[in-house]
Design an enzyme around this catalytic site. Structure first.
Site, PDB file in Angstrom:
ATOM      1  N   SER A 179       3.871 -16.481   8.158  1.00 42.51           N
ATOM      2  CA  SER A 179       4.901 -17.330   7.873  1.00 42.51           C
ATOM      3  C   SER A 179       4.926 -17.627   6.202  1.00 42.51           C
ATOM      4  CB  SER A 179       4.969 -18.649   8.495  1.00 42.51           C
ATOM      5  OG  SER A 179       3.681 -19.474   8.300  1.00 42.51           O
ATOM      6  N   GLU A 209       6.405 -20.086   2.927  1.00 42.33           N
ATOM      7  CA  GLU A 209       6.943 -21.484   2.601  1.00 42.33           C
ATOM      8  C   GLU A 209       7.512 -21.311   1.403  1.00 42.33           C
ATOM      9  OE1 GLU A 209       4.120 -24.844   3.574  1.00 42.33           O
ATOM     10  OE2 GLU A 209       4.639 -25.365   1.443  1.00 42.33           O
ATOM     11  N   ASP A 249       3.981 -37.684   0.526  1.00 42.20           N
ATOM     12  CA  ASP A 249       3.636 -38.368  -0.689  1.00 42.20           C
ATOM     13  C   ASP A 249       4.493 -39.456  -0.870  1.00 42.20           C
ATOM     14  OD1 ASP A 249       1.539 -36.457  -1.007  1.00 42.20           O
ATOM     15  OD2 ASP A 249       2.779 -35.129  -2.331  1.00 42.20           O
ATOM     16  N   PHE A 267      -2.401 -27.886  -9.478  1.00 34.31           N
ATOM     17  CA  PHE A 267      -2.289 -28.067  -8.149  1.00 34.31           C
ATOM     18  C   PHE A 267      -3.523 -28.584  -7.541  1.00 34.31           C
ATOM     19  CE2 PHE A 267       1.175 -24.776  -8.395  1.00 34.31           C
ATOM     20  CZ  PHE A 267       2.289 -25.389  -8.448  1.00 34.31           C
ATOM     21  N   HIS A 324      -0.463 -18.422   6.452  1.00 34.60           N
ATOM     22  CA  HIS A 324       0.622 -18.931   5.986  1.00 34.60           C
ATOM     23  C   HIS A 324       0.727 -18.894   4.704  1.00 34.60           C
ATOM     24  CE1 HIS A 324       4.062 -21.956   5.977  1.00 34.60           C
ATOM     25  NE2 HIS A 324       3.171 -22.535   5.150  1.00 34.60           N
TER      26      HIS A 324
END
Length: 277
Positions: A7, A9, A100, A208, A258
């Site tokens: 997958s 994102e 968040d 990140f 993913h």
């Protein structure tokens, strides 16, 4: 090599140009026949319209879509309404998250507060219509009080009715396998899909990782730093490292991959090709 699950994102583009570029990215990644494309959901629902638009675009491509849904501060009614919209669109896959808290906003104890509450709500209101995916943190959530607390929270989400999980990205496969063994020892047997982050920029990766609590191994950090602004060398090393991690994960039984694409296809495509696609 074949995957049980593959997958990709995306995040909702902010401009029409970004939307056009993402359409090209999706077309490039569709050739790998992913199980689904997912789309993130901004803090406090700030990208709700953009997420919905992106999910609509994915469906129009003929690919299964999995919208992210973050519950922090939202009411049960708001969540049920959005879930009903997705059901009416024919969507069967939801990535259920706490989310968040937007900067400068305090929600106190109003509305839903935790992902396990959202998972339970989905099961209560929609039965088995949705495949519910949750988040996992092999190196633990940065806001967790302890490793034990984080593991217990993951188990609660599973007990609430989750079908599978996607991990935060990591660069140490041992942390993933330890996490899987730990939760399985507590009776959790859902598939836990490793989240994979390609490396395009050291500065962005470091930023990140600081935010989400993902560890960059010392050797990798120093090697990337040594390249300074040599983008080609950073990408080349990143491709080698991430491909090796993916191969190791799959060889040792991980149920799929993913990819956090950051709306770019190039590095992800190269990794998939190296893995045999």
């Amino acid at each position: 090599m074949s995957f049980t699950s593959l997958s990709f994102e995306f995040f909702p583009p902010r401009t029409e140009e970004g939307r056009r570029k993402l359409a090209i990215t999706r077309k490039q990644l569709s050739q790998y026949q992913p199980e689904y494309f997912s789309c993130t959901y901004g803090a406090g629902g700030t990208t709700r319209a953009g997420t919905l638009q992106t999910i609509t675009d994915i469906l129009n491509d003929g690919v299964a879509a999995a919208p992210h849904l973050a519950c922090i501060g939202a009411s049960r009614e708001e969540m049920i309404s959005l879930l009903q919209t997705y059901k009416d669109m024919g969507i069967h896959h939801i990535v259920a998250l706490r989310g968040d808290i937007p900067s400068g906003v305090g929600f106190g104890h109003q509305g839903l507060r935790y992902a396990n509450e959202l998972v339970g709500l989905i099961r209560q209101e929609f039965g088995d219509w949705f495949h519910i995916e949750i988040a996992a943190y092999p190196e633990f959530h940065p806001q967790s009080r302890s490793a034990e607390d984080d593991i217990n929270h993951f188990v609660r989400k599973c007990q609430a009715g989750a079908d599978s999980a996607i991990t935060q990205y990591f660069f140490n496969a041992d942390s993933y396998f330890w996490f899987v063994d730990e939760v399985q020892s507590r009776g959790v047997n859902i598939p836990i899909i490793p989240g994979i982050m390609p490396i395009a920029s050291f500065s962005k990766l470091a930023r990140f990782s600081e935010t989400c609590g993902a560890e960059i191994p010392r050797w990798l950090r120093l090697k990337l730093q040594s390249y300074a602004d040599d983008t080609a060398s950073i990408k080349a090393l990143g491709l080698d490292v991430v491909t090796e991690i993916c191969d190791n994960l799959l060889q040792q039984g991980a149920p799929g991959l993913h990819f956090y694409t950051l709306n770019q296809a190039g590095l992800v495509s190269t990794i998939c090709q190296r893995l045999g696609y």
